[in-house]
Design a protein around this motif. Structure first.
Motif, PDB file in Angstrom:
ATOM      1  N   MET A   1      -4.573  30.695   9.157  1.00  0.00           N
ATOM      2  CA  MET A   1      -5.297  31.484   9.177  1.00  0.00           C
ATOM      3  C   MET A   1      -6.611  30.461   9.278  1.00  0.00           C
ATOM      4  SD  MET A   1      -4.891  34.053   8.086  1.00  0.00           S
ATOM      5  CE  MET A   1      -5.951  34.904   8.530  1.00  0.00           C
ATOM      6  N   VAL A   2      -7.396  30.820   9.676  1.00  0.00           N
ATOM      7  CA  VAL A   2      -8.561  29.798  10.447  1.00  0.00           C
ATOM      8  C   VAL A   2      -9.479  30.718  10.107  1.00  0.00           C
ATOM      9  CG1 VAL A   2      -9.924  29.053  12.549  1.00  0.00           C
ATOM     10  CG2 VAL A   2      -7.201  29.431  12.501  1.00  0.00           C
TER      11      VAL A   2
ATOM     12  N   GLU B   1     -12.623  27.494  10.500  1.00  0.00           N
ATOM     13  CA  GLU B   1     -11.835  26.127   9.653  1.00  0.00           C
ATOM     14  C   GLU B   1     -10.548  26.025   9.389  1.00  0.00           C
ATOM     15  OE1 GLU B   1     -10.978  22.800   7.319  1.00  0.00           O
ATOM     16  OE2 GLU B   1     -12.753  23.517   8.298  1.00  0.00           O
ATOM     17  N   PRO B   2      -9.070  26.148   9.954  1.00  0.00           N
ATOM     18  CA  PRO B   2      -8.109  26.281   9.456  1.00  0.00           C
ATOM     19  C   PRO B   2      -7.461  25.685   7.949  1.00  0.00           C
ATOM     20  CG  PRO B   2      -8.140  23.687  10.766  1.00  0.00           C
ATOM     21  CD  PRO B   2      -9.865  24.434  10.416  1.00  0.00           C
ATOM     22  N   HIS B   3      -6.544  27.052   7.138  1.00  0.00           N
ATOM     23  CA  HIS B   3      -6.670  26.766   6.450  1.00  0.00           C
ATOM     24  C   HIS B   3      -4.874  27.200   6.555  1.00  0.00           C
ATOM     25  CE1 HIS B   3     -10.019  27.892   3.540  1.00  0.00           C
ATOM     26  NE2 HIS B   3     -10.629  28.241   5.700  1.00  0.00           N
TER      27      HIS B   3
ATOM     28  N   ASN C   1     -12.223  32.860  14.292  1.00  0.00           N
ATOM     29  CA  ASN C   1     -11.104  33.391  12.741  1.00  0.00           C
ATOM     30  C   ASN C   1     -10.642  34.579  13.411  1.00  0.00           C
ATOM     31  OD1 ASN C   1     -13.500  33.320  10.430  1.00  0.00           O
ATOM     32  ND2 ASN C   1     -15.100  34.199  12.758  1.00  0.00           N
ATOM     33  N   ALA C   2      -9.068  34.344  13.409  1.00  0.00           N
ATOM     34  CA  ALA C   2      -8.062  34.280  13.518  1.00  0.00           C
ATOM     35  C   ALA C   2      -6.098  34.179  12.651  1.00  0.00           C
ATOM     36  CB  ALA C   2      -7.779  34.753  14.889  1.00  0.00           C
TER      37      ALA C   2
ATOM     38  N   ALA D   1      -3.900  39.668   5.187  1.00  0.00           N
ATOM     39  CA  ALA D   1      -5.552  38.786   5.657  1.00  0.00           C
ATOM     40  C   ALA D   1      -5.702  38.715   7.007  1.00  0.00           C
ATOM     41  CB  ALA D   1      -4.533  37.880   4.616  1.00  0.00           C
ATOM     42  N   SER D   2      -5.125  38.705   7.931  1.00  0.00           N
ATOM     43  CA  SER D   2      -5.305  38.916   9.371  1.00  0.00           C
ATOM     44  C   SER D   2      -5.755  39.614   9.658  1.00  0.00           C
ATOM     45  CB  SER D   2      -3.730  37.967  10.724  1.00  0.00           C
ATOM     46  OG  SER D   2      -3.537  39.640  10.259  1.00  0.00           O
ATOM     47  N   VAL D   3      -5.894  41.328   9.012  1.00  0.00           N
ATOM     48  CA  VAL D   3      -6.008  42.446   9.798  1.00  0.00           C
ATOM     49  C   VAL D   3      -7.972  42.630   8.681  1.00  0.00           C
ATOM     50  CG1 VAL D   3      -5.912  45.204   9.681  1.00  0.00           C
ATOM     51  CG2 VAL D   3      -4.034  43.971   9.551  1.00  0.00           C
TER      52      VAL D   3
END
Length: 451
Positions: free
Chosen positions: A236-237, A241-243, A292-293, A336-338
């Protein structure tokens, strides 16, 4: 009158794609109170049953989707697990003046493999040698430059469609004629070297036409064949920032086609290797410019270290993010993405660490990890029987058994993900337990193909 005012005030989300893989995102958006505008070219798509507004439009038709967006005025436009609609969502959001999850220029790099490779190379991200070709002459030259052993795939498609391993030395898979006669040709028998060269050229032409026929933009990629374990990294970005949430082990059919037949979480690779994978995945995400995606990064662990196979600025398909991630970690990655698309920060806290696996039922239905008894592409015909014993559904650790096809349906072997017949999802305390259970269940499912 009051009802129309409420409907007018309700926030709207346009979701591109209404297939079964999109349903978890559709349900989450409805839970958040959004009016759902669904777009899909298939008027019978299963997700349409959940739509407030149903639009039978191709998700790849950017101008028509934008025209519909001007009519319905969604607050946000998203897609869940499909590559092509990523471009459309970026295009429409940009035209509507929405805050981008991904700019349209970066969306092209995330979905067109030639542009992706160019961007990653420029940014110093480890990738295989590659050539993007537009015609057979340059294709043949590229194959020779890579020593006749390479991966051929469309620059613009997904789901293993049009992907083939071309090995002019071995001539594997369904090209049995060459495999059988390669020794006699090479020794000057059976027509001599000229006849052998002719057969190789025929093979190259056949593979080029197959891959080009699956390329939406007509461009074919010729890439270095990479040896090593394959994984995907689920990310998840948030604010660029990539998580990294988890690493998924992937199991693929033997050459010449590369169809994913099983996935398992968490990865069973050693911690040092996983650390290198995480580093390369994060590099790739930053290079593409995802803001953010979600991101789904596929990587091969070669002798030279991890290298990028492909990257997607979306959730991973094959039920990886909708089922395996929550079963393995407790993280609702789809939700989380939605939530992120609406401008809210999601909770990415893992709740547990368990094993989760998915095995796909194929025309040969061999458990992944077993010794292949022949080409996975060789079982074309008509399904005469698929039998799942009732007791399998009740076994502890079996989360789901689902069939996509039925007796009477035709199959083309296993050349792409569309040729898979169904799946089995299993869990365990460890990834090893989840995988072994999946193999045992798969072995008891009987598939009969005629022709």
């Amino acid at each position: 009158m009051e009802k129309s005012k409420v409907e007018e005030m309700q926030k709207k989300m346009m979701i591109l794609g209404a297939s079964a893989l999109q349903i978890p995102a559709i349900k989450k958006a409805k839970e958040l109170g959004y009016q759902i505008i669904l777009v899909d070219y298939d008027e019978n798509a299963v997700g349409f049953a959940l739509a407030d507004v149903k639009l039978v439009v191709s998700t790849l038709d950017q101008e028509e989707v934008y025209r519909q967006a001007l009519i319905y005025r969604p607050d946000v436009v998203i897609t869940s697990t499909s590559d092509g609609p990523v471009r459309t969502a970026a295009y429409v959001n940009e035209k509507l003046g929405k805050k981008p999850d991904l700019s349209y220029e970066n969306a092209l790099c995330a979905t067109i493999k030639s542009k992706m490779r160019d961007r990653l190379k420029t940014c110093g991200v480890p990738i295989p040698k590659y050539y993007a070709v537009e015609n057979y002459e340059t294709f043949s030259e590229a194959v020779d430059m890579l020593g006749g052993n390479c991966i051929v795939k469309p620059a613009d498609n997904a789901g293993s469609r049009g992907v083939v391993h071309l090995d002019c030395g071995m001539c594997q898979g369904e090209h049995a004629f060459i495999a059988e006669h390669v020794t006699s040709y090479a020794n000057g028998q059976g027509g001599g070297a000229a006849a052998y060269r002719k057969r190789i050229d025929e093979l190259k032409s056949e593979i080029y036409q197959y891959s080009k026929g699956n390329a939406r933009n007509g461009t074919v990629m010729v890439e270095e064949y990479m040896h090593g374990a394959e994984v995907s990294v689920e990310i998840m970005v948030i604010e660029s920032e990539p998580h990294i949430l988890t690493i998924t082990d992937k199991y693929i059919t033997p050459p010449p086609y590369f169809v994913e037949l099983a996935h398992c979480e968490p990865s069973r690779l050693d911690e040092g290797t996983q650390g290198e994978i995480r580093k390369v995945a994060a590099q790739a995400v930053r290079a593409i410019g995802i803001e953010n995606a979600p991101a789904h990064v596929e990587i091969k662990v070669t002798e030279e270290g991890p290298k990028i196979v492909e990257l997607a600025a979306r959730l991973g398909g094959d039920f990886i993010t909708s089922r395996l991630v929550p079963l393995s970690t407790g993280i609702d990655m789809v939700g989380a993405s939605v939530l992120l698309a609406t401008g809210e920060a999601p909770d990415l806290t893992p709740w547990w660490n368990r094993g989760a696996a998915i095995h796909f039922i194929s025309a040969s239905n061999e458990p992944s990890g077993s010794e292949p008894r022949g080409s996975e592409a060789g079982r074309a015909g008509v399904i005469t029987r698929i039998f799942v014993p009732d007791a399998l559904y009740e076994q502890e650790g079996v989360e789901e058994i689902s069939l996509y096809k039925k007796p009477g349906d035709s199959v083309q072997g296993t050349r792409s993900s569309n040729d898979r017949l169904g799946h089995v999802i299993t869990t365990g305390e460890t990834p090893e337990q989840a995988m072994e259970l999946g193999k045992r269940i798969l072995a008891q499912i009987q598939v009969e193909i005629s022709g």
